[in-house]
Design a protein around this motif. Structure first.
Motif, PDB file in Angstrom:
ATOM      1  N   ALA A 144      36.026  32.754  17.271  1.00  0.00           N
ATOM      2  CA  ALA A 144      36.608  33.819  16.911  1.00  0.00           C
ATOM      3  C   ALA A 144      37.385  34.407  18.488  1.00  0.00           C
ATOM      4  CB  ALA A 144      35.691  35.093  16.682  1.00  0.00           C
ATOM      5  N   VAL A 145      38.697  34.467  18.000  1.00  0.00           N
ATOM      6  CA  VAL A 145      39.678  34.900  19.198  1.00  0.00           C
ATOM      7  C   VAL A 145      40.768  35.754  18.493  1.00  0.00           C
ATOM      8  CG1 VAL A 145      39.614  32.554  20.240  1.00  0.00           C
ATOM      9  CG2 VAL A 145      41.384  32.964  18.694  1.00  0.00           C
ATOM     10  N   GLU A 146      41.244  36.713  19.395  1.00  0.00           N
ATOM     11  CA  GLU A 146      42.015  37.672  19.052  1.00  0.00           C
ATOM     12  C   GLU A 146      43.323  37.169  18.651  1.00  0.00           C
ATOM     13  OE1 GLU A 146      40.537  40.303  23.030  1.00  0.00           O
ATOM     14  OE2 GLU A 146      41.628  38.700  23.303  1.00  0.00           O
ATOM     15  N   GLU A 147      43.873  37.980  17.703  1.00  0.00           N
ATOM     16  CA  GLU A 147      45.340  37.550  17.116  1.00  0.00           C
ATOM     17  C   GLU A 147      46.057  38.751  17.146  1.00  0.00           C
ATOM     18  OE1 GLU A 147      48.559  37.732  14.887  1.00  0.00           O
ATOM     19  OE2 GLU A 147      46.760  38.706  13.674  1.00  0.00           O
ATOM     20  N   PRO A 148      47.369  38.593  18.100  1.00  0.00           N
ATOM     21  CA  PRO A 148      47.889  37.463  18.814  1.00  0.00           C
ATOM     22  C   PRO A 148      46.790  37.037  19.976  1.00  0.00           C
ATOM     23  CG  PRO A 148      48.899  39.275  19.464  1.00  0.00           C
ATOM     24  CD  PRO A 148      48.335  39.899  18.426  1.00  0.00           C
TER      25      PRO A 148
ATOM     26  N   TYR B 210      46.061  35.033  23.468  1.00  0.00           N
ATOM     27  CA  TYR B 210      46.572  34.500  25.076  1.00  0.00           C
ATOM     28  C   TYR B 210      46.811  32.974  25.072  1.00  0.00           C
ATOM     29  CZ  TYR B 210      46.668  33.657  30.039  1.00  0.00           C
ATOM     30  OH  TYR B 210      47.004  33.169  31.555  1.00  0.00           O
ATOM     31  N   LEU B 211      47.888  32.595  25.722  1.00  0.00           N
ATOM     32  CA  LEU B 211      48.388  31.129  25.639  1.00  0.00           C
ATOM     33  C   LEU B 211      47.225  30.399  26.339  1.00  0.00           C
ATOM     34  CD1 LEU B 211      51.775  31.871  27.496  1.00  0.00           C
ATOM     35  CD2 LEU B 211      51.485  31.218  25.222  1.00  0.00           C
TER      36      LEU B 211
ATOM     37  N   ARG C  48      40.432  44.838  28.345  1.00  0.00           N
ATOM     38  CA  ARG C  48      41.533  45.681  28.516  1.00  0.00           C
ATOM     39  C   ARG C  48      42.806  44.869  28.850  1.00  0.00           C
ATOM     40  NH1 ARG C  48      38.824  48.335  33.930  1.00  0.00           N
ATOM     41  NH2 ARG C  48      37.553  46.365  34.755  1.00  0.00           N
ATOM     42  N   ALA C  49      44.049  45.416  29.051  1.00  0.00           N
ATOM     43  CA  ALA C  49      45.050  44.732  29.519  1.00  0.00           C
ATOM     44  C   ALA C  49      45.391  43.444  28.415  1.00  0.00           C
ATOM     45  CB  ALA C  49      45.034  44.321  30.789  1.00  0.00           C
ATOM     46  N   HIS C  50      45.001  43.469  27.386  1.00  0.00           N
ATOM     47  CA  HIS C  50      45.084  42.268  26.490  1.00  0.00           C
ATOM     48  C   HIS C  50      46.418  41.798  26.546  1.00  0.00           C
ATOM     49  CE1 HIS C  50      45.929  40.304  22.556  1.00  0.00           C
ATOM     50  NE2 HIS C  50      45.183  39.505  22.986  1.00  0.00           N
ATOM     51  N   ASN C  51      46.591  40.246  26.728  1.00  0.00           N
ATOM     52  CA  ASN C  51      47.569  39.710  26.921  1.00  0.00           C
ATOM     53  C   ASN C  51      47.931  38.782  25.588  1.00  0.00           C
ATOM     54  OD1 ASN C  51      50.139  38.259  27.505  1.00  0.00           O
ATOM     55  ND2 ASN C  51      49.042  37.295  29.261  1.00  0.00           N
TER      56      ASN C  51
ATOM     57  N   ARG D  22      55.405  34.246  18.435  1.00  0.00           N
ATOM     58  CA  ARG D  22      54.826  32.906  17.851  1.00  0.00           C
ATOM     59  C   ARG D  22      54.099  31.959  18.770  1.00  0.00           C
ATOM     60  NH1 ARG D  22      60.131  31.041  13.997  1.00  0.00           N
ATOM     61  NH2 ARG D  22      61.241  31.984  16.005  1.00  0.00           N
ATOM     62  N   ASP D  23      54.622  32.238  20.103  1.00  0.00           N
ATOM     63  CA  ASP D  23      53.783  31.465  21.351  1.00  0.00           C
ATOM     64  C   ASP D  23      52.723  31.854  21.215  1.00  0.00           C
ATOM     65  OD1 ASP D  23      56.530  30.330  21.706  1.00  0.00           O
ATOM     66  OD2 ASP D  23      56.990  31.842  23.483  1.00  0.00           O
ATOM     67  N   PHE D  24      52.267  32.910  21.020  1.00  0.00           N
ATOM     68  CA  PHE D  24      50.964  33.550  20.936  1.00  0.00           C
ATOM     69  C   PHE D  24      49.976  33.605  19.735  1.00  0.00           C
ATOM     70  CE2 PHE D  24      53.834  35.574  23.817  1.00  0.00           C
ATOM     71  CZ  PHE D  24      53.208  35.544  25.217  1.00  0.00           C
TER      72      PHE D  24
END
Length: 408
Positions: free
Chosen positions: A161-165, A167-168, A212-215, A376-378
């Motif tokens: 499970a990962v955040e959407e969007p 990190y690269l 925090r500071a989600h990229n 879309r890169d993320f």
């Protein structure tokens, strides 16, 4: 010539041929039945090998077109440098002027030989502390830490499970290692608890969360959201919980822990690249004792020269100045966007995430002199752009907001 008697051997053989250029992108792999007969193995063995390759993004199964080689997946990273005279709001870099000069930090280093303790004693007090029993392990940056954590706990094909969007580096790590990403939407307060619950109920074996500071979005967990996520995670003691607190020393937000108290498998990763420099490939990994032991069975040597530099360059007052500067610069853009009718929550970190009505805005902004990253890169499901504000000026914020408003 594809070889092997097991699914892993066949998949490894195909990857080797792709890497050597003998199976170029667009080439068709033999039909499952044909290759099984040629190798003298069961059809299911070949099918499992092809499934592994598809999960890793090396091939794509097409209904009537067979299994087609896509090539080895490329792991995209930060540092996009635009051509021409574009204003670079795309690279994701910290401001070099806010990073310490490291020449003096090298002074005093003494050579370290085999058999020395793996962690410089000074780093234990810099990594932070947590209430659960834990140990400190070092990694060569956050991406290295997450890859080692995932590969020591999971097998190819497992869901994460990962955040959407996302990190690269996380996207690339999952693809290359054959894990299946389960996207969990993020809003201004972080991961969606209901979506995380669905991902776990669907079989996710690990969770990667940025507190925090989600990229790329700049989201930061509130205490209430963190509590809700802990409640979702509590029944799933078997999953691996990874928190990527990459902005720890310069975040404008408080750290709220997502991992439930007493959870048996967890790690908190704190890299130093955003506040000491991207070239310092070092990350603190605070983990439960069993997870720490797993990490220590692999490549555990992190340069003691790097460790010495990190310990010597650690400057809380400098970090506070950087924190205030980054918050002010993102605030410049948020304010100017508000003036043209684009209301956004104030982010944490180096970036501002701007939803747009359709794809193609990055190209349209480039035509007006601005380089930004396309959503879309993320792996974003909805059109958006990411704007790096680490070095933005007031004049640039005003001009950018005007151009974006004109396009909208």
């Amino acid at each position: 010539m594809i070889e092997g008697n097991t699914a892993a051997e066949i998949a490894r053989s195909v990857r080797g041929l792709v890497h050597a250029g003998e199976l170029p992108a667009g080439a068709a792999l033999p039909a499952i039945r044909e290759l099984a007969v040629r190798l003298g193995v069961n059809r299911n063995t070949v099918a499992a090998a092809y499934a592994q390759l598809a999960t890793a993004g090396v091939v794509e199964a097409r209904r009537r077109g067979g299994t087609i080689v896509l090539g080895l997946p490329e792991v995209e990273g930060e540092g996009h440098t635009p051509g021409g005279d574009l204003v670079n709001l795309a690279d994701g870099n910290p401001d070099p002027a806010l990073l310490p000069a490291l020449a003096e930090a090298v002074a005093g280093y003494e050579p370290v030989l085999y058999g020395a303790p793996p962690v410089d004693e000074r780093l234990h007090r810099l990594a932070g502390d947590l209430p659960d029993p834990h140990r400190l392990v070092l990694a060569n940056g956050a991406a290295d830490a997450m890859e080692r954590l995932l590969t020591t706990h999971l097998t190819r094909g497992d869901q994460v499970a990962v955040e959407e969007p996302c990190y690269l580096a996380a996207i690339g790590t999952l693809r290359v290692n054959g894990f299946r990403a389960v996207p969990v939407p993020v809003d201004a307060d972080g991961m969606s608890p209901s979506a995380l619950a669905a991902a776990l109920a669907g079989g996710a074996r690990a969770v990667i969360c940025t507190p925090r500071a989600h990229n790329p979005t700049g989201a930061a967990l509130t205490a209430e959201r963190a509590e809700a996520l802990r409640a979702v995670l509590t029944p799933y003691g078997e999953i691996l919980m990874i928190e990527d607190d990459h902005f720890s020393m310069i975040s404008a937000r408080e750290y709220h822990r997502v991992t439930p108290a007493g959870h048996p498998r967890w790690a908190l990763v704190r890299s130093v690249s955003k506040f000491l420099g991207p070239d310092l490939r070092l990350a603190f990994v605070l983990a439960d004792p069993a997870t720490a032991a797993r990490l220590e069975t692999g490549a555990t040597w992190v340069s003691h020269l790097l460790q010495h530099v990190v310990a010597s360059a650690w400057d809380v007052e400098r970090f506070a100045r950087a924190r205030d500067a980054y918050a002010a610069r993102s605030g410049l853009l948020i304010t100017e966007l508000g003036h043209v009718g684009i209301a956004l929550p104030r982010p944490d970190g180096l970036n501002v995430w701007i939803p747009v009505p359709e794809y193609g805005f990055a190209d349209a902004l480039a035509a007006r002199g601005w380089a930004v990253r396309d959503g879309r890169d993320f792996a974003a499901r909805r059109p958006a752009i990411r704007v790096t504000t680490s070095t933005i000026t007031a004049a640039q914020a005003t001009a950018f907001a005007a151009d974006l408003a004109a396009l909208l």
